[in-house]
Design a protein around this motif. Structure first.
Motif, short mmCIF file in Angstrom:
data_model
loop_
_atom_site.label_atom_id
_atom_site.label_comp_id
_atom_site.label_asym_id
_atom_site.label_seq_id
_atom_site.Cartn_x
_atom_site.Cartn_y
_atom_site.Cartn_z
N ALA A 118 0.85 -1.19 0.00
CA ALA A 118 0.00 0.00 0.00
C ALA A 118 0.89 1.23 0.00
O ALA A 118 2.04 1.19 0.44
N ALA A 119 0.35 2.33 -0.48
CA ALA A 119 1.09 3.60 -0.47
C ALA A 119 1.12 4.17 0.94
O ALA A 119 0.23 3.91 1.75
N GLY A 120 2.15 4.93 1.23
CA GLY A 120 2.25 5.56 2.54
C GLY A 120 3.59 6.21 2.74
O GLY A 120 4.36 6.41 1.80
N THR A 121 3.87 6.54 4.00
CA THR A 121 5.11 7.22 4.37
C THR A 121 5.95 6.31 5.26
O THR A 121 5.45 5.75 6.25
N VAL A 122 7.23 6.17 4.93
CA VAL A 122 8.15 5.36 5.72
C VAL A 122 8.39 6.06 7.05
O VAL A 122 8.79 7.22 7.08
N THR A 123 8.13 5.34 8.15
CA THR A 123 8.31 5.92 9.48
C THR A 123 9.51 5.34 10.22
O THR A 123 9.99 5.94 11.18
N ASP A 124 10.00 4.17 9.80
CA ASP A 124 11.16 3.57 10.46
C ASP A 124 11.76 2.53 9.53
O ASP A 124 11.05 1.89 8.74
N ILE A 125 13.07 2.37 9.64
CA ILE A 125 13.78 1.32 8.91
C ILE A 125 14.88 0.77 9.81
O ILE A 125 15.30 1.41 10.77
N ARG A 126 15.33 -0.41 9.46
CA ARG A 126 16.55 -0.97 10.05
C ARG A 126 17.21 -1.80 8.97
O ARG A 126 16.53 -2.53 8.23
N ILE A 147 8.98 0.10 8.01
CA ILE A 147 7.65 0.39 8.54
C ILE A 147 7.06 1.53 7.71
O ILE A 147 7.71 2.57 7.54
N VAL A 148 5.84 1.35 7.21
CA VAL A 148 5.18 2.34 6.38
C VAL A 148 3.82 2.67 7.00
O VAL A 148 3.01 1.76 7.21
N GLN A 149 3.59 3.94 7.29
CA GLN A 149 2.27 4.34 7.75
C GLN A 149 1.39 4.50 6.52
O GLN A 149 1.67 5.31 5.63
N ILE A 150 0.29 3.71 6.48
CA ILE A 150 -0.55 3.68 5.28
C ILE A 150 -1.91 4.34 5.50
O ILE A 150 -2.67 4.52 4.55
N ALA A 151 -2.22 4.68 6.75
CA ALA A 151 -3.46 5.37 7.11
C ALA A 151 -3.21 6.02 8.47
O ALA A 151 -2.20 5.72 9.12
N PRO A 152 -4.13 6.88 8.94
CA PRO A 152 -3.89 7.58 10.21
C PRO A 152 -3.50 6.67 11.37
O PRO A 152 -2.63 7.00 12.15
N ASP A 153 -4.10 5.52 11.53
CA ASP A 153 -3.76 4.61 12.63
C ASP A 153 -3.39 3.22 12.14
O ASP A 153 -3.65 2.22 12.82
N VAL A 154 -2.76 3.13 10.96
CA VAL A 154 -2.39 1.83 10.39
C VAL A 154 -0.97 1.89 9.85
O VAL A 154 -0.64 2.74 9.02
N TRP A 155 -0.14 0.95 10.33
CA TRP A 155 1.24 0.83 9.87
C TRP A 155 1.44 -0.56 9.28
O TRP A 155 0.92 -1.55 9.82
N VAL A 193 13.50 6.96 6.07
CA VAL A 193 12.42 7.55 6.86
C VAL A 193 11.99 8.86 6.21
O VAL A 193 12.82 9.67 5.80
N GLY A 194 10.68 9.02 6.06
CA GLY A 194 10.11 10.21 5.43
C GLY A 194 9.77 10.03 3.97
O GLY A 194 9.01 10.84 3.41
N ASP A 195 10.31 9.00 3.32
CA ASP A 195 9.99 8.75 1.91
C ASP A 195 8.52 8.37 1.76
O ASP A 195 7.97 7.64 2.58
N ARG A 196 7.90 8.85 0.67
CA ARG A 196 6.57 8.39 0.28
C ARG A 196 6.78 7.22 -0.66
O ARG A 196 7.57 7.30 -1.60
N VAL A 197 6.09 6.11 -0.40
CA VAL A 197 6.19 4.94 -1.27
C VAL A 197 4.86 4.70 -1.97
O VAL A 197 3.80 5.10 -1.47
N THR A 198 4.94 4.06 -3.11
CA THR A 198 3.75 3.74 -3.90
C THR A 198 3.54 2.23 -3.91
O THR A 198 4.48 1.46 -3.65
N VAL A 199 2.34 1.81 -4.24
CA VAL A 199 2.04 0.38 -4.33
C VAL A 199 2.99 -0.26 -5.34
O VAL A 199 3.18 0.24 -6.44
N GLY A 200 3.61 -1.35 -4.93
CA GLY A 200 4.51 -2.08 -5.81
C GLY A 200 5.94 -1.59 -5.82
O GLY A 200 6.80 -2.20 -6.45
N GLN A 201 6.24 -0.49 -5.12
CA GLN A 201 7.61 0.02 -5.07
C GLN A 201 8.48 -0.92 -4.26
O GLN A 201 8.08 -1.41 -3.20
#
Length: 130
Positions: free
Chosen positions: A33-41, A68-76, A91-99
């Motif tokens: 799903a599309a969203g914003t990356v909030t954490d990586i390791r 970790i990608v936040q895909i909705a207000p309360d969904v990661w 962190v902070g990148d916007r990702v698209t479906v299939g990226q």
């Protein structure tokens, strides 16, 4: 052609003691799903297949390398056990479906290459906040 992770009833060729023998190892892990990356390791080594995990020092280590990608207000969405050095987002990148986010690995609390994917109502992977 889709990846076949099971061939002739097996998940790997040879004796399965090396990650590279597993059919899924190193394959693309893509955003569901599309969203914003909030954490990586991306700093943990692979585990040895078919052996107990080693080097897990904190609960955060259990997920291995992850995105970790936040895909909705309360969904990661969590993508765990990625191969070392394979994470392609920050962190902070916007990702698209299939990226592509990284490559399938065998890091953290893992005994074989696989992807642990989960949806959660908070950004923490297990019990800790990321």
């Amino acid at each position: 052609m889709p990846l076949r992770q099971l061939r002739d009833g097996r998940f790997y060729e040879g004796d399965g003691t090396r990650n590279e023998q597993w059919f899924g190892y190193g394959q693309d892990v893509v955003a569901a799903a599309a969203g914003t990356v909030t954490d990586i390791r991306d700093d943990l080594p692979n585990q040895t297949p078919n052996q107990g995990p080693v080097g897990l020092m904190t609960p955060r280590d259990f997920a291995g390398n992850y995105v970790i990608v936040q895909i909705a207000p309360d969904v990661w969405a969590a993508y765990d056990h990625l191969a070392p050095g394979s994470v392609e987002v920050a962190v902070g990148d916007r990702v698209t479906v299939g990226q592509r986010l990284g490559l399938l690995g065998n890091t953290g609390n893992s005994t074989a290459p696989h992807l642990h994917f989960q949806l959660s109502d908070g950004p923490g992977i297990l019990t800790e906040k990321s």
